[in-house]
Design an enzyme around this catalytic site. Sequence first.
Site, PDB file in Angstrom:
ATOM      1  N   CYS A  48     -14.650  -0.432   4.372  1.00  0.00           N
ATOM      2  CA  CYS A  48     -13.467   0.814   3.271  1.00  0.00           C
ATOM      3  C   CYS A  48     -13.847   0.231   2.125  1.00  0.00           C
ATOM      4  CB  CYS A  48     -12.089   0.327   3.762  1.00  0.00           C
ATOM      5  SG  CYS A  48     -11.180   1.371   2.776  1.00  0.00           S
ATOM      6  N   HIS A  49     -13.548   1.756   1.157  1.00  0.00           N
ATOM      7  CA  HIS A  49     -13.949   1.179  -0.288  1.00  0.00           C
ATOM      8  C   HIS A  49     -12.879   0.120  -1.313  1.00  0.00           C
ATOM      9  CE1 HIS A  49     -14.727   2.888  -4.414  1.00  0.00           C
ATOM     10  NE2 HIS A  49     -15.861   3.213  -4.216  1.00  0.00           N
ATOM     11  N   THR A  50     -12.043   0.001  -0.568  1.00  0.00           N
ATOM     12  CA  THR A  50     -11.350  -1.377  -1.198  1.00  0.00           C
ATOM     13  C   THR A  50     -12.083  -2.948  -0.953  1.00  0.00           C
ATOM     14  OG1 THR A  50      -9.743   0.227  -0.222  1.00  0.00           O
ATOM     15  CG2 THR A  50      -8.853  -2.597  -1.330  1.00  0.00           C
ATOM     16  N   HIS A  70     -10.558  -4.877   6.087  1.00  0.00           N
ATOM     17  CA  HIS A  70      -9.096  -4.811   6.474  1.00  0.00           C
ATOM     18  C   HIS A  70      -8.726  -3.725   8.203  1.00  0.00           C
ATOM     19  CE1 HIS A  70      -9.644  -2.358   3.287  1.00  0.00           C
ATOM     20  NE2 HIS A  70      -8.614  -1.949   3.681  1.00  0.00           N
ATOM     21  N   GLU A  71      -9.837  -3.148   7.984  1.00  0.00           N
ATOM     22  CA  GLU A  71      -9.541  -1.719   8.656  1.00  0.00           C
ATOM     23  C   GLU A  71     -10.316  -2.662  10.138  1.00  0.00           C
ATOM     24  OE1 GLU A  71      -9.633   2.316   6.527  1.00  0.00           O
ATOM     25  OE2 GLU A  71     -11.514   1.923   7.913  1.00  0.00           O
ATOM     26  N   CYS A 100       8.371  -6.565   7.842  1.00  0.00           N
ATOM     27  CA  CYS A 100       8.798  -7.625   8.155  1.00  0.00           C
ATOM     28  C   CYS A 100      10.053  -7.310   9.406  1.00  0.00           C
ATOM     29  CB  CYS A 100       9.778  -8.629   7.477  1.00  0.00           C
ATOM     30  SG  CYS A 100      11.443  -8.066   6.355  1.00  0.00           S
ATOM     31  N   CYS A 103      13.814  -6.932   5.156  1.00  0.00           N
ATOM     32  CA  CYS A 103      14.398  -6.649   4.099  1.00  0.00           C
ATOM     33  C   CYS A 103      14.390  -5.318   3.924  1.00  0.00           C
ATOM     34  CB  CYS A 103      13.315  -6.539   2.959  1.00  0.00           C
ATOM     35  SG  CYS A 103      11.734  -5.185   3.261  1.00  0.00           S
ATOM     36  N   CYS A 106      11.859  -2.217   4.634  1.00  0.00           N
ATOM     37  CA  CYS A 106      11.841  -2.415   6.321  1.00  0.00           C
ATOM     38  C   CYS A 106      13.123  -1.676   6.625  1.00  0.00           C
ATOM     39  CB  CYS A 106      12.048  -3.068   6.246  1.00  0.00           C
ATOM     40  SG  CYS A 106      10.007  -4.283   6.841  1.00  0.00           S
ATOM     41  N   CYS A 114       7.677  -3.113   2.685  1.00  0.00           N
ATOM     42  CA  CYS A 114       8.287  -4.658   2.519  1.00  0.00           C
ATOM     43  C   CYS A 114       8.209  -5.503   1.415  1.00  0.00           C
ATOM     44  CB  CYS A 114       7.591  -4.823   3.192  1.00  0.00           C
ATOM     45  SG  CYS A 114       7.881  -6.519   4.223  1.00  0.00           S
ATOM     46  N   ARG A 118       4.301  -6.839   1.663  1.00  0.00           N
ATOM     47  CA  ARG A 118       3.773  -6.180   0.255  1.00  0.00           C
ATOM     48  C   ARG A 118       2.317  -5.876   0.517  1.00  0.00           C
ATOM     49  NH1 ARG A 118       6.610  -3.310  -4.750  1.00  0.00           N
ATOM     50  NH2 ARG A 118       8.229  -3.074  -2.347  1.00  0.00           N
ATOM     51  N   CYS A 178      -6.480   2.343   7.691  1.00  0.00           N
ATOM     52  CA  CYS A 178      -6.203   2.127   6.809  1.00  0.00           C
ATOM     53  C   CYS A 178      -6.594   3.339   5.992  1.00  0.00           C
ATOM     54  CB  CYS A 178      -6.789   0.658   6.060  1.00  0.00           C
ATOM     55  SG  CYS A 178      -7.159   1.011   4.854  1.00  0.00           S
ATOM     56  N   ARG A 373     -17.201   7.027   7.837  1.00  0.00           N
ATOM     57  CA  ARG A 373     -17.320   5.525   8.008  1.00  0.00           C
ATOM     58  C   ARG A 373     -17.754   4.335   8.874  1.00  0.00           C
ATOM     59  NH1 ARG A 373     -13.727   4.088   5.008  1.00  0.00           N
ATOM     60  NH2 ARG A 373     -11.835   4.265   4.770  1.00  0.00           N
TER      61      ARG A 373
END
Length: 380
Positions: A48-50, A70-71, A100, A103, A106, A114, A118, A178, A373
């Site tokens: 992913c670009h992130t 993260h994907e 979670c 909170c 959530c 969250c 977060r 993501c 992707r």
Amino acid sequence: MSTTTGQVIRCKAAVAWEAGKPLVIEEVEVAPPQKMEVRIKILFTSLCHTDVYFWEAKGQNPVFPRILGHEAGGVVESVGEGVTDLQPGDHVLPVFTGECKECAHCKSEESNMCDLLRINTDRGVMLHDQKSRFSIDGKPIFHFVGTSTFSEYTVVHVGCLAKINPLAPLDKVCVLSCGISTGLGATLNVAKPKKGSSVAVFGLGAVGLAAAEGARISGASRIIGVDLNANRFELAKKFGVTEFVNPKDYKKPVQEVIAEMTNGGVDRSVECTGHVDAMISAFECVHDGWGVAVLVGVPHKDAVFKTNPMNLLNERTLKGTFFGNYKPRSDIPSVVEKYMNKELEVEKFITHEVPFSEINKAFDLMLKGEGIRCIIRMDA
């Protein structure tokens, strides 16, 4: 799988040792999951670009050495103390943010932000003990957004794992953890275009194309794609985009162009670039009286959004969204079901595939702006 429970696992991971330098496949040690943690075997991950943004580390605190990613899609190997809703063998999608379930956010039907889980891009350790679960020769390797999927095994907080239908092909649905869900949800959950309405999408990368896909699923009759790269227009037709506007082709602001095209403005707009000028255009191009603009792209930290307050007083609505307003554990399994029921087309987002050993090729493709992707096969 049970033979590794409670043991340190040695496996391959792609380590980012320093900013902008190619990732190196190393043998890492992955510690067992601690309280409220889950160790998973990653089968497929995507870029992913992130990931590229934090690998380049031009605009934020550099945290290295680090395992990015993260994907992804994977299978639970073992669970730590207190984990009751996942067990070894479950199919999961790790998510960069969490739920979670306790909170105020959530418990709210309106929020997915969250308090506990977060996204935190600076944190390179687990919440439980502020330590990393990755090491090489006893030296810690930092985590990334709680997922670190560029490793054959990773440890994730249970609140950041969506348990999904085991029949769903992980090499396809991994991209739903993501960017695709972010764009899709921005349209379906926040903009909520009516059937027959008009939608403008700013930025035709993966997130923008997913926003367009959401407009297509919603039955929008006009989907206007806005991008500075004319090469993206042909591909975007597959995602329901009906018309294209390149701001470079006009001397007047693009919001005026769109207002003229649509007899006063579009019903909905979704901004996916993160550039503040595009955000302003996306807001000002919606119709007075009922128009809704949704901001998805993350701006520069010093950016300032400026518009005449009359644009709001004339009954235009400006909204923001985070991860498409999806709660990871509660909502992402249903997005996977949309794919399984053939409502959502995922294959068209996947344009390349590389073996794990060639993960740097995926970075090269993204830096060149090629494809949408790239799937990285961990077993290859």
